[in-house]
Structure formats: structure tokens, C-alpha cells
Design an enzyme around this catalytic site. Sequence first.
Site, PDB file in Angstrom:
ATOM      1  N   HIS A  79       0.818  -1.209   0.000  1.00 20.16           N
ATOM      2  CA  HIS A  79       0.000   0.000   0.000  1.00 20.16           C
ATOM      3  C   HIS A  79       0.854   1.262   0.000  1.00 20.16           C
ATOM      4  O   HIS A  79       2.003   1.256   0.438  1.00 20.16           O
ATOM      5  CB  HIS A  79      -0.932  -0.004   1.201  1.00 20.16           C
ATOM      6  CG  HIS A  79      -1.981  -1.071   1.119  1.00 20.16           C
ATOM      7  ND1 HIS A  79      -2.963  -1.209   2.057  1.00 20.16           N
ATOM      8  CD2 HIS A  79      -2.201  -2.044   0.205  1.00 20.16           C
ATOM      9  CE1 HIS A  79      -3.741  -2.221   1.724  1.00 20.16           C
ATOM     10  NE2 HIS A  79      -3.296  -2.751   0.600  1.00 20.16           N
ATOM     11  N   GLU A  81       0.632   3.943   1.830  1.00 20.33           N
ATOM     12  CA  GLU A  81       1.046   4.336   3.180  1.00 20.33           C
ATOM     13  C   GLU A  81       2.237   3.503   3.637  1.00 20.33           C
ATOM     14  O   GLU A  81       3.183   4.010   4.237  1.00 20.33           O
ATOM     15  CB  GLU A  81      -0.093   4.126   4.198  1.00 20.33           C
ATOM     16  CG  GLU A  81      -1.399   4.765   3.838  1.00 20.33           C
ATOM     17  CD  GLU A  81      -2.356   3.776   3.164  1.00 20.33           C
ATOM     18  OE1 GLU A  81      -2.035   3.273   2.063  1.00 20.33           O
ATOM     19  OE2 GLU A  81      -3.429   3.525   3.726  1.00 20.33           O
ATOM     20  N   CYS A 117      -6.329   0.710   5.575  1.00 20.16           N
ATOM     21  CA  CYS A 117      -6.753  -0.617   6.019  1.00 20.16           C
ATOM     22  C   CYS A 117      -6.245  -0.855   7.447  1.00 20.16           C
ATOM     23  O   CYS A 117      -5.442  -0.077   7.971  1.00 20.16           O
ATOM     24  CB  CYS A 117      -6.239  -1.697   5.062  1.00 20.16           C
ATOM     25  SG  CYS A 117      -4.464  -2.036   5.183  1.00 20.16           S
ATOM     26  N   CYS A 120      -2.409  -1.019   7.675  1.00 20.16           N
ATOM     27  CA  CYS A 120      -1.817   0.313   7.518  1.00 20.16           C
ATOM     28  C   CYS A 120      -2.036   1.153   8.773  1.00 20.16           C
ATOM     29  O   CYS A 120      -1.144   1.894   9.188  1.00 20.16           O
ATOM     30  CB  CYS A 120      -2.383   1.016   6.287  1.00 20.16           C
ATOM     31  SG  CYS A 120      -1.727   0.363   4.725  1.00 20.16           S
TER      32      CYS A 120
END
Length: 162
Positions: A79, A81, A117, A120
Site C-alpha cells: 500500500h 502508506e 486498512c 496500515c
Amino acid sequence: MERIDKVNYYLDMAEVALERSTCIRRMWGAIIVKNDEIISTGYNGAPRGRKNCSEMHECIREKLNVPRGEKYELCRSVHAEQNAIISAERSKMLGSTLYLVGKNYSDGKYVEKSSPCSLCKRMIINAGIKDIYIRDSKKEYRHIEVEDYVTNDESIIGTSGY
């Protein structure tokens, strides 16, 4: 010419980062900023050296009709992040701000009601990031205090998705 506010300035930069995304479901861009200095950037895509979904022309989560916010372990991507956090020193992230922008690959529209998510969120907490701004439209955004992820721990009650 009207001067852009600082949050949208950084969100625009995160939006530029998402243009490097190799995901064919949703494109994400992130930047971490502290004291008006960009600490790192990230976008979502397969780990270095692995084939990207854009090269394979397939998204396993799309193929299996996995709902948004669930079963990220099936996703090939790291991801945005996560990539931004991986690329930064923790000491520089302490008290920083994360700016996050997501767009749907199919229509280029901003991802509605987006949120990091659960994995994250845990990484953001441990990185020492203090605030998050998430773009909802070209000019509108939401502000999240990371402390809310600590005090409102959805993993205790088993909430999934967003």
C-alpha cells in the site's frame, strides 16, 4: 489567482504520487510531511522485482469479487502508506502528517469514504504519525487524528472493511 490551502497543496502532491501506481483496481498516493518538509512518498504496487497487476492485466481481488476493505492478504500490492513509511526514518515521522489520495482505476473518481486498512493503521500508529488527511474530492478532505485509531481499536471487536 487564489492561493491553495496547505492541506490541498500536499494532497495534490500525494495525487501526483498515485500516478505511479501499478494497481488496476485502485490507485493510491501518500506523502508524509513534518514541519513543511516532505519526509517520504509512496504509491501502491507490487513489491520490487515482482510483476505488477498492470503488467499481468489481472487483479485477483477483482476476479474473486472481494469487497473493498477486506482480504488484503490476497492483494499483490504494497500500500501507498506502507511504501511511504518503509522509505522514511521513524525519528523523522514522529509527530508527522500523512496525506492520502485514492482514485478508482476504472473511472478515475476519488475513492469514496476511503480509509487506511487495518494493517496500515497499525503501521501508521507505530511510525509515530500524528495526523492524516484523506482527499474526498478535489477540494474536500477529512482529518483524522491517529490517536483515534488507538482509542477506537476495531480489531478488538473484529470490524472489517470500511
